[in-house]
Design an enzyme around this catalytic site. Structure first.
Site: not given
Length: 357
Positions: A312-313, A98, A172, A25, A177
């Site tokens: 990811g990061r 996603q 997802h 996100t 979620y």
């Protein structure tokens, strides 16, 4: 020995390497959940990944979790995404969307609607709103007759994603979620066919995936899962049994992949690898945990049987991450203050590695 830089066949896609950009996100969408030119540049910069999975796009207004996130439920949103997918393809990349329904992890200040969930149990902590963090509200428990509509919303959004030029979609099912809430043993207190037993708690996930496969095909459908995770206060008391049952139900659908997060003991993840007969993407480190995925973690999971490795990061500050991993170049640090601040700083401003001349 399999390496990160070997090619891989994923459905109809030929991936040049096994590096996947994980969904993250970044809250850079325009009002109305519209993708922007900056988003096109951001993903195009990272198109050397074998596969990109986009940030979560809500499949409906009530499914929006955070302000500033994109959607895939209106024609305007489809039109806004087309330059993004075109830019990735022009740079030689492949991209899945996603699909993220926040369920109870939302707020009326964000959507104008009361969040919904499997039961009237609020998420733990505060949720993001346009006015800043607010305590998570108590969601409205979905009636049994309403549940199929929310399962089908993933399929409708998937058709929009393909129309927008995406190569496929990832549901997802992780991180607290809506799908994760149905899987949970504390967010899901239902006594109907969607709650109680493991068989019933996996039903929503199976229905959502099945509807998506019917809509766009199995080769274009994946799902992300976080076994045993506690994001937003969800709990699972039987993770191995729960996810083994889920994978057994999904296996006949012949999905493009299952994407697992390292949110449970490694042995459980290894057992789930053995239970899943298809492609496995592994994210080897805890999302937002203290450590980022590096080459060592990737190689470890390739040895344990993962087919693809998601980062990811590391992709935020290193648009050329594949080259850096291939040539053992330094991995630039990320400025966490720019994760969600909006604008191009900390989004488009990270350079590729500068070789000395």
């Amino acid at each position: 020995m399999t390496t990160l830089f070997d090619s891989y066949r994923l459905g109809d896609l030929a991936l040049p390497n096994r590096v996947v950009m994980a969904p993250m996100t970044r809250v850079r969408a325009a009002p109305g959940g519209l993708a922007t030119p900056s988003m096109a540049s951001y993903y195009a910069q990272r198109a050397t990944a074998g596969l990109i999975v986009s940030e979560g796009a809500q499949p409906s207004l009530i499914g929006q979790s955070n302000p500033g996130t994109p959607g895939l439920y209106t024609e305007e949103q489809v039109t806004a995404w087309r330059p993004v997918t075109a830019a990735v393809h022009a740079n030689g990349g492949r991209i899945f969307a996603q699909l993220m329904h926040g369920g109870r992890v939302s707020h009326p200040d964000t959507t104008g609607l009361r969040p919904v969930g499997p039961s009237a149990v609020p998420a733990a902590g505060e949720v993001f709103t346009p006015a800043g963090p607010r305590p998570a509200p108590t969601p409205r428990a979905l009636d049994t007759s309403e549940v199929p509509e929310h399962a089908r919303s993933y399929a409708v959004a998937a058709r929009h994603a393909i129309d927008a030029g995406f190569d496929g979609v990832e549901l997802h099912g992780a991180n607290g979620y809506l799908i994760s809430q149905f899987l949970s043993s504390n967010a899901n207190l239902r006594t109907d066919r969607y709650g109680g037993s493991v068989r019933n708690r996996i039903r929503f996930a199976v229905d959502a995936v099945s509807a998506t496969v019917d809509a766009v095909g199995a080769a274009r459908t994946g799902i992300r899962l976080s076994p045993g995770a506690s994001f937003w206060g969800v709990a699972e008391t039987d993770s191995l049994q729960l996810y083994t049952a889920l994978l057994n139900e999904l296996a006949p659908l012949r999905l493009a992949y299952v994407h697992l997060e390292a949110t449970v003991d490694e042995q459980v993840l290894v057992d789930l690898r053995r239970a899943w007969p298809g492609t496995l993407i592994m994210n080897p480190t805890l999302p937002l945990g203290p450590k980022q995925t590096g080459r060592a973690e990737a190689d470890h999971w390739l040895e344990l049987g993962a087919d693809l490795i998601s980062f990811g990061r590391a992709f935020i500050a290193n648009p050329d991450l594949v080259e850096r991993l291939r040539n053992t170049l330094p991995i630039a640090p990320v400025d966490e203050a720019t994760y969600y601040q909006g604008g191009d700083a900390g989004y488009l401003t990270y350079p590729a590695y500068q070789y000395s001349t």
